[in-house]
Design a protein around this motif. Structure first.
Motif, PDB file in Angstrom:
ATOM      1  N   TYR A  34       0.831  -1.209   0.000  1.00 40.88           N
ATOM      2  CA  TYR A  34       0.000   0.000   0.000  1.00 40.88           C
ATOM      3  C   TYR A  34       0.867   1.260   0.000  1.00 40.88           C
ATOM      4  O   TYR A  34       0.599   2.205  -0.733  1.00 40.88           O
ATOM      5  CB  TYR A  34      -0.940  -0.023   1.205  1.00 40.88           C
ATOM      6  CG  TYR A  34      -1.861   1.159   1.284  1.00 40.88           C
ATOM      7  CD1 TYR A  34      -2.821   1.389   0.296  1.00 40.88           C
ATOM      8  CD2 TYR A  34      -1.792   2.046   2.340  1.00 40.88           C
ATOM      9  CE1 TYR A  34      -3.684   2.474   0.364  1.00 40.88           C
ATOM     10  CE2 TYR A  34      -2.654   3.127   2.416  1.00 40.88           C
ATOM     11  CZ  TYR A  34      -3.594   3.343   1.432  1.00 40.88           C
ATOM     12  OH  TYR A  34      -4.440   4.407   1.501  1.00 40.88           O
ATOM     13  N   HIS A  35       1.932   1.247   0.778  1.00 37.77           N
ATOM     14  CA  HIS A  35       2.810   2.414   0.841  1.00 37.77           C
ATOM     15  C   HIS A  35       3.545   2.648  -0.482  1.00 37.77           C
ATOM     16  O   HIS A  35       3.748   3.792  -0.894  1.00 37.77           O
ATOM     17  CB  HIS A  35       3.794   2.292   2.007  1.00 37.77           C
ATOM     18  CG  HIS A  35       3.111   2.366   3.334  1.00 37.77           C
ATOM     19  ND1 HIS A  35       2.590   3.523   3.849  1.00 37.77           N
ATOM     20  CD2 HIS A  35       2.827   1.401   4.232  1.00 37.77           C
ATOM     21  CE1 HIS A  35       2.026   3.287   5.005  1.00 37.77           C
ATOM     22  NE2 HIS A  35       2.149   2.000   5.267  1.00 37.77           N
ATOM     23  N   GLU A  36       3.915   1.569  -1.151  1.00 34.79           N
ATOM     24  CA  GLU A  36       4.532   1.714  -2.472  1.00 34.79           C
ATOM     25  C   GLU A  36       3.514   2.270  -3.475  1.00 34.79           C
ATOM     26  O   GLU A  36       3.855   3.118  -4.301  1.00 34.79           O
ATOM     27  CB  GLU A  36       5.069   0.377  -2.964  1.00 34.79           C
ATOM     28  CG  GLU A  36       6.272  -0.119  -2.198  1.00 34.79           C
ATOM     29  CD  GLU A  36       6.652  -1.551  -2.524  1.00 34.79           C
ATOM     30  OE1 GLU A  36       7.840  -1.878  -2.345  1.00 34.79           O
ATOM     31  OE2 GLU A  36       5.780  -2.343  -2.939  1.00 34.79           O
ATOM     32  N   LEU A  61       1.028   4.201  -2.798  1.00 31.52           N
ATOM     33  CA  LEU A  61       0.829   5.621  -2.492  1.00 31.52           C
ATOM     34  C   LEU A  61       1.897   6.492  -3.154  1.00 31.52           C
ATOM     35  O   LEU A  61       1.624   7.641  -3.520  1.00 31.52           O
ATOM     36  CB  LEU A  61       0.861   5.858  -0.982  1.00 31.52           C
ATOM     37  CG  LEU A  61      -0.370   5.455  -0.192  1.00 31.52           C
ATOM     38  CD1 LEU A  61      -0.087   5.542   1.310  1.00 31.52           C
ATOM     39  CD2 LEU A  61      -1.556   6.331  -0.554  1.00 31.52           C
ATOM     40  N   ASP A  62       3.086   5.943  -3.301  1.00 34.48           N
ATOM     41  CA  ASP A  62       4.190   6.704  -3.891  1.00 34.48           C
ATOM     42  C   ASP A  62       4.165   6.723  -5.414  1.00 34.48           C
ATOM     43  O   ASP A  62       4.923   7.465  -6.036  1.00 34.48           O
ATOM     44  CB  ASP A  62       5.544   6.144  -3.423  1.00 34.48           C
ATOM     45  CG  ASP A  62       5.821   6.440  -1.963  1.00 34.48           C
ATOM     46  OD1 ASP A  62       5.247   7.414  -1.433  1.00 34.48           O
ATOM     47  OD2 ASP A  62       6.610   5.696  -1.349  1.00 34.48           O
ATOM     48  N   MET A  63       3.295   5.905  -6.029  1.00 35.81           N
ATOM     49  CA  MET A  63       3.242   5.847  -7.491  1.00 35.81           C
ATOM     50  C   MET A  63       2.566   7.091  -8.064  1.00 35.81           C
ATOM     51  O   MET A  63       1.694   7.683  -7.442  1.00 35.81           O
ATOM     52  CB  MET A  63       2.448   4.625  -7.947  1.00 35.81           C
ATOM     53  CG  MET A  63       3.144   3.334  -7.744  1.00 35.81           C
ATOM     54  SD  MET A  63       2.099   2.013  -8.398  1.00 35.81           S
ATOM     55  CE  MET A  63       3.000   0.617  -7.836  1.00 35.81           C
ATOM     56  N   SER A  64       2.972   7.410  -9.266  1.00 35.94           N
ATOM     57  CA  SER A  64       2.321   8.518  -9.974  1.00 35.94           C
ATOM     58  C   SER A  64       0.972   8.056 -10.508  1.00 35.94           C
ATOM     59  O   SER A  64       0.689   6.853 -10.596  1.00 35.94           O
ATOM     60  CB  SER A  64       3.198   8.985 -11.138  1.00 35.94           C
ATOM     61  OG  SER A  64       3.220   7.990 -12.151  1.00 35.94           O
ATOM     62  N   ASP A  94       1.562   5.748 -13.473  1.00 34.62           N
ATOM     63  CA  ASP A  94       1.949   4.386 -13.094  1.00 34.62           C
ATOM     64  C   ASP A  94       0.737   3.588 -12.630  1.00 34.62           C
ATOM     65  O   ASP A  94       0.558   2.435 -13.014  1.00 34.62           O
ATOM     66  CB  ASP A  94       3.000   4.403 -11.981  1.00 34.62           C
ATOM     67  CG  ASP A  94       4.343   4.929 -12.433  1.00 34.62           C
ATOM     68  OD1 ASP A  94       4.583   4.989 -13.658  1.00 34.62           O
ATOM     69  OD2 ASP A  94       5.163   5.279 -11.559  1.00 34.62           O
ATOM     70  N   ARG A  95      -0.101   4.194 -11.782  1.00 35.35           N
ATOM     71  CA  ARG A  95      -1.293   3.508 -11.286  1.00 35.35           C
ATOM     72  C   ARG A  95      -2.246   3.175 -12.430  1.00 35.35           C
ATOM     73  O   ARG A  95      -2.851   2.096 -12.455  1.00 35.35           O
ATOM     74  CB  ARG A  95      -2.003   4.350 -10.232  1.00 35.35           C
ATOM     75  CG  ARG A  95      -1.215   4.497  -8.944  1.00 35.35           C
ATOM     76  CD  ARG A  95      -2.035   5.097  -7.823  1.00 35.35           C
ATOM     77  NE  ARG A  95      -2.894   6.192  -8.198  1.00 35.35           N
ATOM     78  CZ  ARG A  95      -2.612   7.483  -8.052  1.00 35.35           C
ATOM     79  NH1 ARG A  95      -1.438   7.838  -7.548  1.00 35.35           N
ATOM     80  NH2 ARG A  95      -3.469   8.413  -8.405  1.00 35.35           N
TER      81      ARG A  95
END
Length: 72
Positions: free
Chosen positions: A39-41, A43-46, A49-50
């Motif tokens: 989940y934390h990774e 959250l860091d995606m653009s 990317d998502r």
């Protein structure tokens, strides 16, 4: 520019709904990735990317349905 209280409340509710939708999208992605993305990774995606990962998941779901293969 000045906003009425009702406009501010509507804006905040819209933002709250947007946050809920993003969280739902991220958690669903993490579930489909089966631990490949935390989940934390996520959250860091653009956004891009998502979106790409979401498209890949959708394609794999459609392929699984067409072929009758399980998609857990």
């Amino acid at each position: 520019m000045s906003l009425q209280d009702s406009e501010i409340i509507k804006y905040l509710k819209d933002m709250e709904n947007e946050i809920k939708n993003i969280k739902h999208e991220l958690l669903k992605m993490c579930w489909y990735m089966r631990g490949g993305v935390t989940y934390h990774e996520a959250l860091d995606m653009s956004y891009t990317d998502r979106s790409i990962i979401g498209d890949i998941i959708k394609d794999n779901l459609e392929t699984a349905k067409k072929t009758g293969q399980p998609f857990f």
